[in-house]
Design an enzyme around this catalytic site. Structure first.
Site, PDB file in Angstrom:
ATOM      1  N   MET A  76       0.753 -14.261 -15.049  1.00 38.66           N
ATOM      2  CA  MET A  76       1.665 -13.785 -16.088  1.00 38.66           C
ATOM      3  C   MET A  76       2.428 -14.934 -16.758  1.00 38.66           C
ATOM      4  O   MET A  76       2.359 -16.079 -16.314  1.00 38.66           O
ATOM      5  CB  MET A  76       2.658 -12.799 -15.475  1.00 38.66           C
ATOM      6  CG  MET A  76       2.010 -11.556 -14.888  1.00 38.66           C
ATOM      7  SD  MET A  76       3.188 -10.447 -14.099  1.00 38.66           S
ATOM      8  CE  MET A  76       4.147  -9.895 -15.524  1.00 38.66           C
ATOM      9  N   HIS A  77       3.154 -14.586 -17.808  1.00 40.61           N
ATOM     10  CA  HIS A  77       4.184 -15.420 -18.439  1.00 40.61           C
ATOM     11  C   HIS A  77       3.654 -16.599 -19.261  1.00 40.61           C
ATOM     12  O   HIS A  77       4.435 -17.264 -19.944  1.00 40.61           O
ATOM     13  CB  HIS A  77       5.170 -15.978 -17.405  1.00 40.61           C
ATOM     14  CG  HIS A  77       5.659 -15.007 -16.388  1.00 40.61           C
ATOM     15  ND1 HIS A  77       6.233 -13.805 -16.729  1.00 40.61           N
ATOM     16  CD2 HIS A  77       5.646 -15.056 -15.028  1.00 40.61           C
ATOM     17  CE1 HIS A  77       6.566 -13.155 -15.623  1.00 40.61           C
ATOM     18  NE2 HIS A  77       6.212 -13.878 -14.592  1.00 40.61           N
ATOM     19  N   ASP A 231      -1.179  -9.952 -12.877  1.00 43.08           N
ATOM     20  CA  ASP A 231      -1.846 -10.119 -11.585  1.00 43.08           C
ATOM     21  C   ASP A 231      -1.264  -9.234 -10.489  1.00 43.08           C
ATOM     22  O   ASP A 231      -2.003  -8.597  -9.727  1.00 43.08           O
ATOM     23  CB  ASP A 231      -1.866 -11.585 -11.157  1.00 43.08           C
ATOM     24  CG  ASP A 231      -0.509 -12.280 -11.246  1.00 43.08           C
ATOM     25  OD1 ASP A 231       0.509 -11.622 -11.561  1.00 43.08           O
ATOM     26  OD2 ASP A 231      -0.470 -13.499 -11.018  1.00 43.08           O
TER      27      ASP A 231
END
Length: 478
Positions: A76-77, A231
């Site tokens: 992520m991110h 995830d």
């Protein structure tokens, strides 16, 4: 058949399942991380595509002609920046990159971010990274036409469209997490607009159809691509943690204590992450530490042994010894929200050998997870049992330490991968067939690890020492 692709930090994995959710084939391809400066962590998006091609080539040997749906999972991110022609403008800034800590603090001081996103603006989240690019790379900033999360760049390659889903989008600091929609207010606060964001779908919904050229290349027909999940949300679907009261612990590169929620119950002050789940109408909470197996692998490089050899030599669970390890190799999230803190060994003595150091590392990560448990409890989320997933769950010693320190049984699934790739494949099945959350059942449990009651007090005392050392470390940061 249904295909799940999981884009991890260290590799991309693919799993093929049938309609009974039996794993038919799997393949993987490695990835590397670039660290061009202190606190920086980057990857080239082109490497993700090359890894996906490698994985699909391997799976094609099994036969992909009956694949009906593809699901995506990914770290992520990450800030993947594209120009108006979908060219990548710079390497992706990853989840464990902390360069934007000043920008994160600035955004977090704006009360709208916590109120709408439900979370602290952590340095690793996407919004402060764009703010950093605006300040430090104005030439790149001026060309940004679209911002994609890592797995959604894979999706662009697969379907030719810019699409994200709720669980991953919730980690950007731009999503109104309760409303499950982009917040125009939060986007404007970082100089962006909705036009630069991908459209949003739910994780089990259809995001598009596989491009004809790719379908022909791997012998597939018409294949839908599901929204997928970040995830951890995809792992939640993979292990059946989709309902309130269910939880898992993930011992991967990072460490995660993940609990499903039926409703939206944010509490940003705890540094607990409150995100949308990958299924409609559901949310989840996470306590996140940035180094779990990453810390053990670092120690293994330090002493010249691999992680499996280090943990395999430990024998029976012991009470924590004098050595203490604080696993903050690149800052920390829950509950510290501290990008500057760094790891430390304390209490070393002449008697400290490799095994004692290994135990200290495992205990340090375990105590950090206990901090996450306490933060989750402060939000009203109580964990009574855990499923264990991730590479670190292969260490029996580590599982016993976690069960004892957190005072909960830890269940180990039967042999098989029930993580992000399997969850992504389940989401692909849902998108292709219209199935719902009922298919996200828990895996069969191979065995359960109960707390060692004789050592509970010793681990409680060890955690108290860990917290004291943590306070001392933060007081003398250089």
């Amino acid at each position: 058949m249904f295909l799940g692709l999981d884009l991890g930090t260290s590799g991309l994995k693919g799993i093929v399942i049938n309609d009974r959710q039996e794993v038919l084939a799997e393949a993987s391809a490695p990835l590397t991380v670039s660290r061009p400066a202190e606190g920086w962590s980057e990857q080239e998006p082109s490497h993700w595509i090359a890894a996906a091609e490698t994985v699909l080539d391997k799976l094609a040997g099994f036969g992909l002609g009956k694949v009906q749906g593809i699901g995506l999972s990914g770290h992520m991110h990450g800030a993947t920046l594209l120009d108006a022609s979908d060219n990548v403008l710079r390497p992706c800034i990853l989840w464990n990159d902390t360069r934007a800590h000043v920008e994160a603090a600035r955004l977090d001081a704006d009360p709208r971010f916590r109120a709408l996103s439900g979370n602290i603006v952590f340095p690793g989240f996407t919004a402060p990274k764009l703010d950093w690019v605006r300040a430090h790379e104005p030439g790149v900033w001026a060309k940004v036409a679209k911002v994609l999360l890592p797995k959604d760049y894979l999706r662009l390659w697969l379907i030719g469209d810019h699409v994200a889903e709720m669980s991953d989008a919730a980690g950007t600091s731009w999503l109104d997490t309760g409303a499950r929609d982009w917040s125009d207010e939060l986007l404007a606060a970082t100089g962006l607009s909705r036009a630069q964001m991908p459209r949003l779908v739910e994780g089990s919904a259809v995001s598009g159809v596989l491009r004809d050229t790719l379908a022909e290349r791997w012998g597939m027909g018409r294949v839908v691509v599901a929204g997928g999940g970040g995830d951890n949300a995809a792992s939640g679907v993979g292990v059946g943690v989709v309902r309130a009261g269910e939880a898992f612990v993930s011992l991967g590169t990072s460490g995660v204590l993940f609990a499903a929620n039926d409703g939206y119950q944010p509490d940003p002050a705890t540094a607990v992450h409150t995100f949308c789940h990958a299924l409609p109408g559901s949310w989840h909470q996470m306590g996140v530490i940035l180094a779990a197996t990453d810390a053990l692998n670092w120690y293994g490089r330090f002493v010249g042994q691999d992680a499996a050899a280090l943990t395999g030599a430990l024998g029976a669970l012991q009470a924590p010894g004098k050595p203490l390890f604080l696993p903050y190799l690149g800052g920390e999230r829950t509950p510290l929200n501290d990008a500057a803190i760094r790891g430390s060994f304390m209490g070393l003595e002449h008697a400290t050998d490799t095994a004692a150091g290994t135990r200290a590392v495992l205990e340090g990560v375990t105590f950090a997870l206990r901090d996450c448990r306490d933060a989750l409890a402060a939000t009203g989320t109580k964990i009574e049992r855990l499923l264990a997933v991730g590479g670190g769950s292969r260490s029996d010693y580590w599982l016993r330490a976690i069960a004892t320190a957190l005072e909960v049984p830890v269940d180990l699934p039967v042999a098989g991968d029930f993580g992000g790739a399997f969850g992504a494949a389940r989401l692909g099945l849902m998108a292709a067939t219209g199935a719902g959350a009922e298919i996200a059942s828990r895996p069969k449990i191979a065995r359960s690890v109960d707390p060692d009651r004789a050592l509970v007090d010793a681990f409680g005392a060890g955690h108290a020492r860990f917290r004291a050392a943590q306070t001392a470390l933060r007081g003398c940061q250089i």
